[in-house]
Design a protein around this motif. Structure first.
Motif, PDB file in Angstrom:
ATOM      1  N   ASN A 121       0.806  -1.223   0.000  1.00  0.00           N
ATOM      2  CA  ASN A 121       0.000   0.000   0.000  1.00  0.00           C
ATOM      3  C   ASN A 121       0.835   1.268   0.000  1.00  0.00           C
ATOM      4  O   ASN A 121       0.321   2.343  -0.303  1.00  0.00           O
ATOM      5  CB  ASN A 121      -0.883   0.041   1.250  1.00  0.00           C
ATOM      6  CG  ASN A 121      -2.101  -0.831   1.091  1.00  0.00           C
ATOM      7  OD1 ASN A 121      -2.561  -1.027  -0.018  1.00  0.00           O
ATOM      8  ND2 ASN A 121      -2.608  -1.335   2.189  1.00  0.00           N
ATOM      9  N   ARG A 124       0.644   3.915  -2.543  1.00  0.00           N
ATOM     10  CA  ARG A 124      -0.504   4.811  -2.675  1.00  0.00           C
ATOM     11  C   ARG A 124      -0.252   6.185  -2.085  1.00  0.00           C
ATOM     12  O   ARG A 124      -1.150   7.022  -2.089  1.00  0.00           O
ATOM     13  CB  ARG A 124      -1.699   4.208  -1.957  1.00  0.00           C
ATOM     14  CG  ARG A 124      -2.134   2.937  -2.607  1.00  0.00           C
ATOM     15  CD  ARG A 124      -3.375   2.442  -1.911  1.00  0.00           C
ATOM     16  NE  ARG A 124      -3.682   1.117  -2.401  1.00  0.00           N
ATOM     17  CZ  ARG A 124      -4.391   0.241  -1.719  1.00  0.00           C
ATOM     18  NH1 ARG A 124      -4.833   0.567  -0.535  1.00  0.00           N
ATOM     19  NH2 ARG A 124      -4.640  -0.937  -2.224  1.00  0.00           N
ATOM     20  N   HIS A 128      -1.104   9.911  -9.166  1.00  0.00           N
ATOM     21  CA  HIS A 128      -0.566   9.847 -10.535  1.00  0.00           C
ATOM     22  C   HIS A 128       0.022  11.178 -10.991  1.00  0.00           C
ATOM     23  O   HIS A 128       1.112  11.201 -11.556  1.00  0.00           O
ATOM     24  CB  HIS A 128      -1.645   9.384 -11.518  1.00  0.00           C
ATOM     25  CG  HIS A 128      -1.936   7.926 -11.414  1.00  0.00           C
ATOM     26  ND1 HIS A 128      -2.670   7.242 -12.342  1.00  0.00           N
ATOM     27  CD2 HIS A 128      -1.584   7.007 -10.476  1.00  0.00           C
ATOM     28  CE1 HIS A 128      -2.770   5.972 -11.984  1.00  0.00           C
ATOM     29  NE2 HIS A 128      -2.129   5.816 -10.852  1.00  0.00           N
ATOM     30  N   GLN A 284       1.259  -3.071 -13.969  1.00  0.00           N
ATOM     31  CA  GLN A 284      -0.193  -3.133 -13.960  1.00  0.00           C
ATOM     32  C   GLN A 284      -0.774  -2.763 -15.318  1.00  0.00           C
ATOM     33  O   GLN A 284      -1.738  -3.382 -15.772  1.00  0.00           O
ATOM     34  CB  GLN A 284      -0.753  -2.219 -12.874  1.00  0.00           C
ATOM     35  CG  GLN A 284      -1.211  -3.038 -11.685  1.00  0.00           C
ATOM     36  CD  GLN A 284      -1.295  -2.238 -10.422  1.00  0.00           C
ATOM     37  OE1 GLN A 284      -0.921  -1.076 -10.389  1.00  0.00           O
ATOM     38  NE2 GLN A 284      -1.782  -2.860  -9.382  1.00  0.00           N
ATOM     39  N   ARG A 288      -3.090  -5.505 -17.210  1.00  0.00           N
ATOM     40  CA  ARG A 288      -4.493  -5.275 -17.538  1.00  0.00           C
ATOM     41  C   ARG A 288      -4.804  -5.637 -18.980  1.00  0.00           C
ATOM     42  O   ARG A 288      -5.857  -6.183 -19.273  1.00  0.00           O
ATOM     43  CB  ARG A 288      -4.826  -3.802 -17.299  1.00  0.00           C
ATOM     44  CG  ARG A 288      -5.514  -3.612 -16.001  1.00  0.00           C
ATOM     45  CD  ARG A 288      -5.782  -2.168 -15.723  1.00  0.00           C
ATOM     46  NE  ARG A 288      -5.562  -1.938 -14.312  1.00  0.00           N
ATOM     47  CZ  ARG A 288      -4.907  -0.923 -13.822  1.00  0.00           C
ATOM     48  NH1 ARG A 288      -4.376  -0.021 -14.627  1.00  0.00           N
ATOM     49  NH2 ARG A 288      -4.768  -0.794 -12.531  1.00  0.00           N
ATOM     50  N   GLN A 289      -3.854  -5.291 -19.888  1.00  0.00           N
ATOM     51  CA  GLN A 289      -4.087  -5.612 -21.299  1.00  0.00           C
ATOM     52  C   GLN A 289      -4.306  -7.096 -21.496  1.00  0.00           C
ATOM     53  O   GLN A 289      -4.942  -7.523 -22.446  1.00  0.00           O
ATOM     54  CB  GLN A 289      -2.893  -5.177 -22.140  1.00  0.00           C
ATOM     55  CG  GLN A 289      -2.743  -3.673 -22.238  1.00  0.00           C
ATOM     56  CD  GLN A 289      -1.563  -3.303 -23.105  1.00  0.00           C
ATOM     57  OE1 GLN A 289      -0.883  -4.167 -23.643  1.00  0.00           O
ATOM     58  NE2 GLN A 289      -1.323  -2.012 -23.247  1.00  0.00           N
ATOM     59  N   ARG A 290      -3.731  -7.913 -20.621  1.00  0.00           N
ATOM     60  CA  ARG A 290      -3.838  -9.370 -20.780  1.00  0.00           C
ATOM     61  C   ARG A 290      -4.787  -9.976 -19.763  1.00  0.00           C
ATOM     62  O   ARG A 290      -4.848 -11.198 -19.628  1.00  0.00           O
ATOM     63  CB  ARG A 290      -2.456  -9.998 -20.592  1.00  0.00           C
ATOM     64  CG  ARG A 290      -1.423  -9.409 -21.522  1.00  0.00           C
ATOM     65  CD  ARG A 290      -0.050  -9.931 -21.177  1.00  0.00           C
ATOM     66  NE  ARG A 290       0.911  -9.465 -22.173  1.00  0.00           N
ATOM     67  CZ  ARG A 290       1.961 -10.164 -22.568  1.00  0.00           C
ATOM     68  NH1 ARG A 290       2.183 -11.345 -22.043  1.00  0.00           N
ATOM     69  NH2 ARG A 290       2.784  -9.687 -23.467  1.00  0.00           N
ATOM     70  N   GLY A 291      -5.477  -9.123 -19.004  1.00  0.00           N
ATOM     71  CA  GLY A 291      -6.380  -9.658 -17.989  1.00  0.00           C
ATOM     72  C   GLY A 291      -5.646 -10.377 -16.878  1.00  0.00           C
ATOM     73  O   GLY A 291      -6.184 -11.288 -16.257  1.00  0.00           O
ATOM     74  N   ARG A 293      -3.106 -10.227 -13.190  1.00  0.00           N
ATOM     75  CA  ARG A 293      -3.068  -9.507 -11.936  1.00  0.00           C
ATOM     76  C   ARG A 293      -1.635  -9.265 -11.477  1.00  0.00           C
ATOM     77  O   ARG A 293      -0.784 -10.139 -11.649  1.00  0.00           O
ATOM     78  CB  ARG A 293      -3.722 -10.356 -10.824  1.00  0.00           C
ATOM     79  CG  ARG A 293      -5.181 -10.153 -10.620  1.00  0.00           C
ATOM     80  CD  ARG A 293      -5.488  -8.808 -10.004  1.00  0.00           C
ATOM     81  NE  ARG A 293      -6.923  -8.593  -9.981  1.00  0.00           N
ATOM     82  CZ  ARG A 293      -7.723  -9.127  -9.071  1.00  0.00           C
ATOM     83  NH1 ARG A 293      -7.238  -9.876  -8.118  1.00  0.00           N
ATOM     84  NH2 ARG A 293      -9.003  -8.905  -9.118  1.00  0.00           N
ATOM     85  N   ILE A 294      -1.417  -8.111 -10.853  1.00  0.00           N
ATOM     86  CA  ILE A 294      -0.128  -7.834 -10.231  1.00  0.00           C
ATOM     87  C   ILE A 294      -0.331  -7.860  -8.727  1.00  0.00           C
ATOM     88  O   ILE A 294      -1.298  -7.299  -8.219  1.00  0.00           O
ATOM     89  CB  ILE A 294       0.379  -6.449 -10.663  1.00  0.00           C
ATOM     90  CG1 ILE A 294       0.696  -6.435 -12.148  1.00  0.00           C
ATOM     91  CG2 ILE A 294       1.595  -6.032  -9.867  1.00  0.00           C
ATOM     92  CD1 ILE A 294       1.730  -7.444 -12.565  1.00  0.00           C
ATOM     93  N   PRO A 296       1.168  -6.406  -5.494  1.00  0.00           N
ATOM     94  CA  PRO A 296       2.167  -5.421  -5.090  1.00  0.00           C
ATOM     95  C   PRO A 296       3.170  -5.966  -4.074  1.00  0.00           C
ATOM     96  O   PRO A 296       4.352  -5.596  -4.114  1.00  0.00           O
ATOM     97  CB  PRO A 296       1.327  -4.306  -4.456  1.00  0.00           C
ATOM     98  CG  PRO A 296      -0.029  -4.459  -5.046  1.00  0.00           C
ATOM     99  CD  PRO A 296      -0.205  -5.922  -5.286  1.00  0.00           C
TER     100      PRO A 296
END
Lengths: 568, 568
Positions: A121, A124, A128, A284, A288-291, A293-294, A296
């Motif tokens: 976390n 966070r 961005h 990430q 996402r493009q490949r569906g 998961r990352i 952290p």
């Protein structure tokens, strides 16, 4: 035993092999010039950039969670390494190199420990816009700094501004041959970046292959210019990479000198965290493009282990790089085996091909760095953020400016502070709405926007924000202004639909509010209090002193309080 | 000309005069021993505590907004003054005194400037638990430090722990007479604090008068012990205040030495802000009892001007003190004229009565300080906060511990960081609720808590938090977990009732979420988007790519999406 192997390896299928192999090949073609260049940017001997591209890749493949992230030396971390070490030792000196090793080691240990503690976390803490602003600022700082080797001038300067002034002042002393090659390669790489994909498509390549081909321009420039320099015998007239030691990196044990560790702790933390935040964002985006998961926490462990591996190879901090990851994905990488193959290829280069770079002018590496850095300045993102929210646009520009004027480490802290202050600022300007009943329904809406039923004796106020230390005071003031109307209401009902949390400071405020209202003969009530909020209030001092009621719905409050024949 | 006078002075009525005069008298009786004691605590000659109690009171009366706040030397600011100056000069030396003057001057200028810039919101950077924790930690540090003059021992130590160890180690060297007087006075003051109000009420005084009478115990102790020591001729055997210079403070121009200013900037800022936060909290507590208002910006200007006045008097940082303000209010003060009178009385003491304190042992001042500091440790608040929220309780205890272990300045920064991290942490664990329609109504409630209608093809999720960088990632992960059910829904509707703001990071997240859902054939919709949020989304990249709709109400979304015969 197989339980210790990463999942992707246990499930590996042979049909993935060609993609992973091709990706490894193109990544290597990019990693070699980038490795040499970023080592130079970090103030280190060029071969360390290759050392940082073997063991870390192998280790990341074991611990990381991304299928395509390409770990290795990157521009921003190299800049931060130089910025942390320059005050402590002369670039290139044994103490300086020991410092770089220690930075990678400390930063790796911290990340790995954070991973074990599941502190993913942490990423966070920066928004961005602040991250983009930081990277843009660092990239501009890199570009200005690289003008020196590009043009062959000497200039000193701590901030981008003083450095730029220094470069401009020393322009009369530039080395014409160095500058000509550097500017020529820079122009060539620039043109390749813009026109090469279109040209390759025109020649019949697929769009993906064309994009990939254009990524090989740096390697092409390195090989072509090295050959030209060697053939023309210009090596004496230029600052060249020179003879690199052949062979794999030796095992280096970091010198754990407390006098060196203390000043490097904070830089190691910042380099580690920034690298982590960048890597996770990159990983990430591709996952996402490949569906996929990352995780952290797995990334923390993977990057931590990669940095420790880099330190044990005698090299400097590494992390995931955007352009290499893109090349890896475009090249067809499906699993971290592509990274393992890339490491093997780099090892082969180290053993057999270091002589290739003997005549490579440093100005070419500067051009490679500048082109990569230009790609990090995301002007479109600034424009988008600015249009969405002026304050976030200011945070973006402020962080970039902070990095340029004060330096990279101060810039990060400045950016994090800006993120947090923006957050507090926004939350400390809470929105309250006086609501009334939409006729014929049980819905209550803002009296300023809708035609609703109200009652002069009952003031219904909806609180559109969690109540906490940052806005408690402001909410109290707004409520006191609202009840100060003429005639004064008999009841104030706080509609808590949007309130998911009430902290201790806000609880003190509600108590004080109730006490103040009591003196004016106004009764305070609550309505639509969420379950967890009610759990927190129950048994506390507010509920002990509150003379009003806690209503399940606003409508119930309105029905009970607004009609005196029922109420009294 | 009258426009320049503060409002309270223009509206002054003669019937307020007796109250203001009596309050000034009792405040002076408390201010004299506190002034001497806090100057000693700050490492300064005792008379500076009286100097800091003349001009600052006059100036605050002109600029401040509180009717009863009593400005002057206070324990925590004096401790922080000592902590900032000790590394730079020997306590009591001319350089040290010049440093104290500069601290007051810089801190006053900063506060005044913040007031002109209307930065009263700065006070919101710390939550009540963190402020209470800081004050408790500082008070414990003061108590441990004052054991040295109380017992007449020498001990060094940076943190409370090392100091305590030093005090215990040097106990064998204590001066018996000093310790006997100190411990005796401490016991007497303690007893007076606990039993005197009851005793005085028993003797027929009103409850308010009894409370007020018991506040005069420190002055009584000062006078009684001074007289005893003088009569018994013990002055040579004790560390006494000695002969104070008679007369008003001379005008001192702060020495603006850059070498001294640089290290004092941060301490000056922290002392100023902490003093401001404390003062506003005290002033607001008393203003609320009388239905009055505090203007934080006026307080910044008032405290800023008071500190500049203290510097020009050759003294040290001042701020509003809790016990004196209570005495002032209980004594009947109705306007800042009470402060003006108190300043005049202190001036009279300086001109005519400094000889009174010649034989006053320092150990008595230590006892006065310890008793005041004990009152600052708010154990009940800790217990209350702990019961309400473990995390805020930890912030309270953590800040106190930070002050004790690392020091006051680091403790403040630690506390502010804890406040902010708590905030981020909480917001980064957002609550999402899958909702369904309460049969026969248009209300939608949590499916886990209520019997509601749902539709397998339409997933309605209410987001109970603003969307921002701290929780964007977590919200996305939770949503992706929710849609990963079997059978997959066709539509995901985000119910935005509780969302008052969406920042750029969260906007990026929503775009990525939509892209991810699109690949799985799920359509993303929004419902009940608040006006300002919609304004932010409009024209942005999310609305450009969103294939779903933005519904005014959840019911509309449910009606449209859940019934295929209408929808297709």
């Amino acid at each position: 035993m197989t339980g210790l192997l990463p999942g992707w390896l246990r499930r590996y299928r042979r049909d993935l092999l060609p993609g992973d192999l091709l990706a490894a090949l193109v990544v290597t073609m990019l990693l070699v010039p980038q490795g040499l260049a970023y080592a130079a940017l970090a103030g280190l001997p060029p071969q360390l950039g290759l050392y940082a591209s073997v063991a870390p890749l192998l280790v990341y493949a074991l611990f990381g969670s991304s299928m395509v992230l390409s770990v290795g030396p990157v521009a921003v971390a190299s800049l931060m390494t130089a910025s942390a070490l320059t005050p402590l030792a002369d670039p290139g000196s044994p103490e300086y190199i020991a410092g770089a090793v220690l930075l990678a080691f400390l930063s790796g240990l911290m990340l790995f420990a954070f991973g074990l503690l599941r502190l993913g976390n942490l990423a966070r803490l920066m928004s961005h816009p602040v991250i983009s602003g930081f990277i843009a600022g660092a990239a501009l700082l890199i570009i200005v700094g690289q003008l020196r080797p590009l043009l062959g001038v000497d200039a000193e300067g701590q901030s981008a501004v003083t450095l730029m002034v220094g470069v401009v002042r020393s322009l009369p002393q530039l080395e014409p041959l160095t500058a000509a090659i550097g500017v020529g390669v820079l122009g060539g790489l620039w043109a390749a970046r813009i026109y090469l994909p279109g040209l390759l498509r025109h020649l019949g390549l697929s769009s993906a292959a064309a994009a990939l081909g254009s990524r090989l321009a740096p390697m092409a420039a390195v090989i072509a210019v090295s050959a030209l320099v060697a053939v023309a015998g210009l090596e004496q007239r230029l600052d060249v990479v020179g003879t690199l030691p052949a062979g794999l990196p030796q095992l280096v044990l970091p010198a754990l000198d407390p006098a060196l560790i203390t000043p490097l702790l904070l830089p190691a933390l910042i380099i580690g965290l920034i690298g982590f935040v960048e890597s996770v964002a990159i990983a990430q985006a591709f996952a996402r493009q490949r569906g996929q998961r990352i995780d952290p926490d797995a990334e923390l462990r993977g990057l931590g282990a990669a940095n420790v591996a880099s330190a044990l190879s005698g090299a400097f901090p590494v992390t995931g790089g955007f352009s290499r990851t893109a090349v890896n994905a475009e090249g067809g990488a499906r699993t971290p085996l592509a990274g393992v193959f890339a490491a093997v290829l780099i090892a082969l280069v180290l053993v057999f091909a270091t002589g290739l770079f003997r005549a490579l002018p440093m100005t070419v590496l500067a051009a490679v760095i500048i082109i990569a850095a230009v790609g990090l300045v995301d002007v479109a993102a600034l424009r988008r953020v600015w249009r969405h929210d002026r304050m976030e646009g200011l945070a973006f520009a402020g962080t970039a400016l902070g990095v340029l004027v004060v330096g990279v480490e101060a810039g990060v802290l400045f950016g994090v502070t800006l993120s947090l202050v923006t957050l507090i600022w926004r939350a400390s300007h809470p929105h309250l709405a006086v609501v009334g009943r939409v006729p014929g329904t049980e819905h209550f809406r803002n009296v300023c926007r809708h035609r609703v039923e109200t009652d002069a004796r009952v003031l219904l106020v909806r609180i559109d924000e969690n109540l906490f230390f940052g806005n408690a005071e402001a909410v109290q003031q707004q409520l006191e202004t609202l009840v100060a109307r003429d005639p004064a209401p008999d009841h104030l009902v706080l509609v808590m639909t949007s309130v998911s949390h009430v902290d201790a400071t806000a609880l003190d405020m509600l108590e004080a509010l109730d006490a103040g209202l009591e003196r004016r003969g106004i009764r305070l009530h609550l309505a639509e209090v969420k379950g967890p909020v009610m759990d927190g209030l129950r048994g506390g001092p507010l509920m002990a002193r509150l003379r009003g009621e806690v209503f399940l719905s606003v409508n119930e409050a309105f029905e009970t309080l607004a009609e005196p024949e029922r109420n009294q």
